[in-house]
Design a protein around this motif. Sequence first.
Motif, PDB file in Angstrom:
ATOM      1  N   ALA A  73     -57.350  56.500  64.737  1.00  0.00           N
ATOM      2  CA  ALA A  73     -57.578  57.837  65.296  1.00  0.00           C
ATOM      3  C   ALA A  73     -57.815  57.682  66.797  1.00  0.00           C
ATOM      4  O   ALA A  73     -58.576  56.825  67.223  1.00  0.00           O
ATOM      5  CB  ALA A  73     -58.772  58.511  64.635  1.00  0.00           C
ATOM      6  N   LEU A 111     -58.594  59.949  70.326  1.00  0.00           N
ATOM      7  CA  LEU A 111     -58.978  61.209  70.947  1.00  0.00           C
ATOM      8  C   LEU A 111     -58.442  61.222  72.367  1.00  0.00           C
ATOM      9  O   LEU A 111     -58.749  60.336  73.163  1.00  0.00           O
ATOM     10  CB  LEU A 111     -60.502  61.345  70.957  1.00  0.00           C
ATOM     11  CG  LEU A 111     -61.071  62.619  71.570  1.00  0.00           C
ATOM     12  CD1 LEU A 111     -60.682  63.840  70.736  1.00  0.00           C
ATOM     13  CD2 LEU A 111     -62.586  62.514  71.677  1.00  0.00           C
ATOM     14  N   PHE A 140     -68.043  60.695  69.038  1.00  0.00           N
ATOM     15  CA  PHE A 140     -67.397  61.507  68.016  1.00  0.00           C
ATOM     16  C   PHE A 140     -68.310  61.460  66.801  1.00  0.00           C
ATOM     17  O   PHE A 140     -68.508  60.394  66.220  1.00  0.00           O
ATOM     18  CB  PHE A 140     -66.018  60.916  67.694  1.00  0.00           C
ATOM     19  CG  PHE A 140     -65.114  61.819  66.924  1.00  0.00           C
ATOM     20  CD1 PHE A 140     -64.182  62.592  67.579  1.00  0.00           C
ATOM     21  CD2 PHE A 140     -65.184  61.890  65.542  1.00  0.00           C
ATOM     22  CE1 PHE A 140     -63.325  63.416  66.873  1.00  0.00           C
ATOM     23  CE2 PHE A 140     -64.347  62.711  64.829  1.00  0.00           C
ATOM     24  CZ  PHE A 140     -63.413  63.487  65.500  1.00  0.00           C
ATOM     25  N   CYS A 152     -67.190  56.211  71.299  1.00  0.00           N
ATOM     26  CA  CYS A 152     -65.752  55.945  71.326  1.00  0.00           C
ATOM     27  C   CYS A 152     -65.463  54.982  72.471  1.00  0.00           C
ATOM     28  O   CYS A 152     -66.034  55.122  73.552  1.00  0.00           O
ATOM     29  CB  CYS A 152     -64.960  57.232  71.547  1.00  0.00           C
ATOM     30  SG  CYS A 152     -65.172  58.457  70.255  1.00  0.00           S
ATOM     31  N   VAL A 156     -61.381  56.359  68.152  1.00  0.00           N
ATOM     32  CA  VAL A 156     -62.392  56.976  67.299  1.00  0.00           C
ATOM     33  C   VAL A 156     -62.576  56.111  66.057  1.00  0.00           C
ATOM     34  O   VAL A 156     -61.600  55.634  65.471  1.00  0.00           O
ATOM     35  CB  VAL A 156     -61.955  58.407  66.890  1.00  0.00           C
ATOM     36  CG1 VAL A 156     -62.921  59.011  65.891  1.00  0.00           C
ATOM     37  CG2 VAL A 156     -61.809  59.295  68.113  1.00  0.00           C
ATOM     38  N   LEU A 207     -64.575  60.393  60.930  1.00  0.00           N
ATOM     39  CA  LEU A 207     -63.831  61.647  60.789  1.00  0.00           C
ATOM     40  C   LEU A 207     -64.292  62.373  59.537  1.00  0.00           C
ATOM     41  O   LEU A 207     -64.551  61.748  58.510  1.00  0.00           O
ATOM     42  CB  LEU A 207     -62.334  61.384  60.664  1.00  0.00           C
ATOM     43  CG  LEU A 207     -61.608  60.817  61.866  1.00  0.00           C
ATOM     44  CD1 LEU A 207     -60.169  60.500  61.495  1.00  0.00           C
ATOM     45  CD2 LEU A 207     -61.649  61.776  63.031  1.00  0.00           C
ATOM     46  N   VAL A 242     -67.873  66.502  69.187  1.00  0.00           N
ATOM     47  CA  VAL A 242     -67.463  65.615  70.275  1.00  0.00           C
ATOM     48  C   VAL A 242     -68.389  65.856  71.460  1.00  0.00           C
ATOM     49  O   VAL A 242     -68.651  67.007  71.816  1.00  0.00           O
ATOM     50  CB  VAL A 242     -65.995  65.864  70.694  1.00  0.00           C
ATOM     51  CG1 VAL A 242     -65.592  64.954  71.845  1.00  0.00           C
ATOM     52  CG2 VAL A 242     -65.060  65.684  69.501  1.00  0.00           C
ATOM     53  N   CYS A 256     -56.881  65.138  68.879  1.00  0.00           N
ATOM     54  CA  CYS A 256     -57.177  63.926  68.117  1.00  0.00           C
ATOM     55  C   CYS A 256     -55.948  63.597  67.274  1.00  0.00           C
ATOM     56  O   CYS A 256     -55.534  64.381  66.422  1.00  0.00           O
ATOM     57  CB  CYS A 256     -58.401  64.114  67.222  1.00  0.00           C
ATOM     58  SG  CYS A 256     -58.956  62.558  66.482  1.00  0.00           S
TER      59      CYS A 256
END
Length: 124
Positions: free
Chosen positions: A33, A35, A50, A55, A82, A87, A94, A111
């Motif tokens: 992931a 961002l 996150f 991050c 991330v 998640l 954020v 994202c």
Amino acid sequence: DITFDLPAGSTTPNGAVEFRLPMAEGGIVPKEAILFLRLTADGSHYRVSFNGSPCQPSQADATAYCLAEKCPEGRSVAAFAVDCSKLKDGDNLVRVECHGLKDFYLERADCVVIHGGVETHGFF
């Protein structure tokens, strides 16, 4: 239609901003992931979290995901890795803080989640 509370165009007098980023992952943890944030300075000036997890800056290229095409002059797109385990379905929190700048402009957040090879799985 998905809406979120990104404070586009607002100043950040305390040098930080928080916003919700809704996502629908359906309980499936992606392989990666990233961002992407459209900001007024390069990503080295920013500290990003996150859902409370820090991050790390990433070398991911926003153009590979068609996210830098309409970036206005004077803005840059910074990428942050991330922790995929952070998640969650629904709202994700954020937080963006800037070192040395009290006021900064955060224009957009995307994202990208990668579940496998983009050739076969695509990206979102």
